[in-house]
Write an enzyme that holds these catalytic residues in place. Structure first.
Site, PDB file in Angstrom:
ATOM      1  N   GLY A  45      13.198 -11.287 -33.227  1.00  0.00           N
ATOM      2  CA  GLY A  45      12.841 -11.243 -34.619  1.00  0.00           C
ATOM      3  C   GLY A  45      11.572  -9.772 -34.845  1.00  0.00           C
ATOM      4  N   SER A  46      12.036  -8.570 -33.655  1.00  0.00           N
ATOM      5  CA  SER A  46      11.295  -7.693 -34.002  1.00  0.00           C
ATOM      6  C   SER A  46      11.528  -6.437 -35.033  1.00  0.00           C
ATOM      7  CB  SER A  46      11.744  -7.107 -32.459  1.00  0.00           C
ATOM      8  OG  SER A  46      12.644  -5.845 -33.038  1.00  0.00           O
ATOM      9  N   ASN A 103      24.219  -6.685 -43.116  1.00  0.00           N
ATOM     10  CA  ASN A 103      24.209  -6.958 -41.184  1.00  0.00           C
ATOM     11  C   ASN A 103      24.030  -6.015 -40.528  1.00  0.00           C
ATOM     12  OD1 ASN A 103      24.216  -8.302 -38.631  1.00  0.00           O
ATOM     13  ND2 ASN A 103      26.190  -7.561 -38.434  1.00  0.00           N
ATOM     14  N   HIS A 149      24.215  -3.862 -37.147  1.00  0.00           N
ATOM     15  CA  HIS A 149      24.923  -4.092 -35.880  1.00  0.00           C
ATOM     16  C   HIS A 149      23.879  -3.175 -34.473  1.00  0.00           C
ATOM     17  CE1 HIS A 149      28.216  -5.930 -32.973  1.00  0.00           C
ATOM     18  NE2 HIS A 149      28.450  -3.954 -32.605  1.00  0.00           N
ATOM     19  N   GLU A 200      16.990   0.818 -34.785  1.00  0.00           N
ATOM     20  CA  GLU A 200      16.558  -0.328 -36.017  1.00  0.00           C
ATOM     21  C   GLU A 200      15.169  -0.194 -35.991  1.00  0.00           C
ATOM     22  OE1 GLU A 200      20.379  -2.928 -34.224  1.00  0.00           O
ATOM     23  OE2 GLU A 200      17.603  -3.926 -33.573  1.00  0.00           O
TER      24      GLU A 200
HETATM   25  C1  GAR Z   1      18.830  -6.079 -33.513  1.00  0.00           C
HETATM   26  O1  GAR Z   1      19.199  -4.790 -31.754  1.00  0.00           O
HETATM   27  C2  GAR Z   1      20.592  -5.977 -33.763  1.00  0.00           C
HETATM   28  O2  GAR Z   1      21.046  -5.503 -34.147  1.00  0.00           O
HETATM   29  C3  GAR Z   1      21.300  -7.178 -33.075  1.00  0.00           C
HETATM   30  O3  GAR Z   1      20.373  -8.576 -32.496  1.00  0.00           O
HETATM   31  C4  GAR Z   1      18.859  -8.134 -32.201  1.00  0.00           C
HETATM   32  C5  GAR Z   1      18.246  -8.694 -32.519  1.00  0.00           C
HETATM   33  O4  GAR Z   1      16.592  -8.010 -32.830  1.00  0.00           O
HETATM   34  N1  GAR Z   1      22.330  -8.469 -33.373  1.00  0.00           N
HETATM   35  C6  GAR Z   1      23.447  -8.421 -33.008  1.00  0.00           C
HETATM   36  O5  GAR Z   1      23.941  -8.220 -31.920  1.00  0.00           O
HETATM   37  C7  GAR Z   1      24.712  -9.051 -33.942  1.00  0.00           C
HETATM   38  N2  GAR Z   1      25.892  -9.313 -34.114  1.00  0.00           N
HETATM   39  P1  GAR Z   1      15.487  -7.941 -32.765  1.00  0.00           P
HETATM   40  O6  GAR Z   1      15.207  -9.918 -33.073  1.00  0.00           O
HETATM   41  O7  GAR Z   1      14.017  -8.161 -31.805  1.00  0.00           O
HETATM   42  O8  GAR Z   1      15.348  -8.240 -34.477  1.00  0.00           O
END
Ligand code: GAR
Length: 190
Positions: A12-13, A103, A105, A175
């Site tokens: 969830g960052s 979304n 990615h 991100e």
């Molecule tokens: C992120 O890097 C996001 O791009 C990826 O999961 C991670 C979640 O990080 N999403 C995918 O791979 C979707 N296909 P977070 O929980 O620290 O935000």
């Protein structure tokens, strides 16, 4: 004021960045976190930020999703933001929120997308392909996995000795820097 729902399955960052970015924005607020994983870190982040959580069983996402559409409508959700959400979005949700689901990615689509491509799987595939660069893609969600209209891409360079952890860190940095801003830009246009 636009109401945002974040869908997340893990740490969830990105969700955390979105919550703090929009907190005092005056035009959007993170109203809800939808999560399919009872042990996800994002649940504690939502609690700390006073954001309501809707924990949904995985069966909701393999079904038609109608009950979830009702929950979202009931809360007047305007935009859904997928921030590390690892289940496929039911078609009824995609239709009810057409051009209203964004979304992120962790790679440069159209490469390294599709079923099974999430998190470290993506970074591993990027390294295995000896790519010189990777990055992030922020896109709208349609019925085809990772193929909706691209809103933004950001790149970073890779080095020969980079590990999966290195790539993950570089991608997360992009991100956190760009996702809230791009969501803001999109909201202002709708
Ligand atoms: C992120 O890097 C996001 O791009 C990826 O999961 C991670 C979640 O990080 N999403 C995918 O791979 C979707 N296909 P977070 O929980 O620290 O935000």
């Amino acid at each position: 004021m636009k109401n945002l729902a974040i869908f997340a399955s893990g740490t969830g960052s990105n969700a955390e960045r979105l919550m703090s970015y929009f907190r005092d924005s005056g035009y959007a607020v993170v109203k809800l976190v939808v999560c399919n994983n009872p042990s996800a870190g994002v649940l504690e982040i939502a609690r700390r930020n006073g954001v309501e959580v809707l924990l949904q069983d995985n069966s909701i996402f393999s079904g038609d999703g109608a009950s979830l559409v009702d929950e979202l409508k009931h809360r007047n959700i305007d935009l859904i933001v997928l921030a590390g959400f690892l289940r496929k979005i039911p078609v009824s949700l995609i239709h009810s929120f057409s051009d209203r689901i964004i979304n992120i990615h962790p790679a440069l689509l159209p490469k390294f997308g599709g079923k099974g491509m999430f998190g470290d799987n993506v970074h591993q595939a990027v390294l295995a392909a000896h790519e010189k660069e990777t990055g992030i893609t922020i896109h709208l969600v349609n019925e085809e996995y990772d193929k909706g209209r691209i809103l933004f891409q950001g790149k970073c360079m890779l080095h020969e000795n980079d590990t999966v952890a290195d790539v993950r860190a570089k991608v997360h940095e992009l991100e956190h820097r760009f996702f809230p801003e791009e969501v803001e830009r999109y909201i202002k246009g709708i």
